[in-house]
Write a protein that holds these residues in place. Structure first.
Motif: not given
Length: 111
Positions: A1-28
């Motif tokens: 495990m490598s140690i990161i600085e607080w600024d490294d963590f804050t650059r990742v924009d992690l947000r809560v979202g609600t799934i409103v629709h889901a469907e199979p991806n037939s092209k995958a």
């Protein structure tokens, strides 16, 4: 495990979202779902996720998930994937979503 600085963590924009629709991806090539996720002030964003082992599409609307919102959009199996839905691999290597069990407003940043 490598140690990161607080600024490294804050650059990742992690947000809560609600799934409103889901469907199979037939092209995958590998089974995947197309998810539309309400991220509050960021709007509804799309993601392609290989989560079919644990999550039939009809069980996903209403689930509150944690998303990385500041990756460059990426074309995945014909879908413009705008956010990355986070999770962890179970013992069999299948993704288990990172979810919130209590109400949190859409678009809230991870604290």
């Amino acid at each position: 495990m490598s140690i990161i600085e607080w600024d490294d963590f804050t650059r990742v924009d992690l947000r809560v979202g609600t799934i409103v629709h889901a469907e199979p991806n037939s092209k995958a090539k590998k089974p995947a779902l197309i998810l539309d996720i309400d991220l509050g002030e960021l709007g509804v964003k799309r993601s392609s996720a290989q989560i079919t082992q644990h999550y039939p599409p009809e069980t996903l609307p209403g689930r509150r998930v944690l998303c990385v919102c500041n990756f460059e959009p990426k074309r995945v199996a014909g879908v413009k994937s705008e956010v990355l839905v986070t999770g962890a691999h179970d013992e069999d290597g299948n993704v288990v979503l990172a979810e919130f069990t209590l109400p949190v407003p859409n678009g809230t940043r991870l604290a």
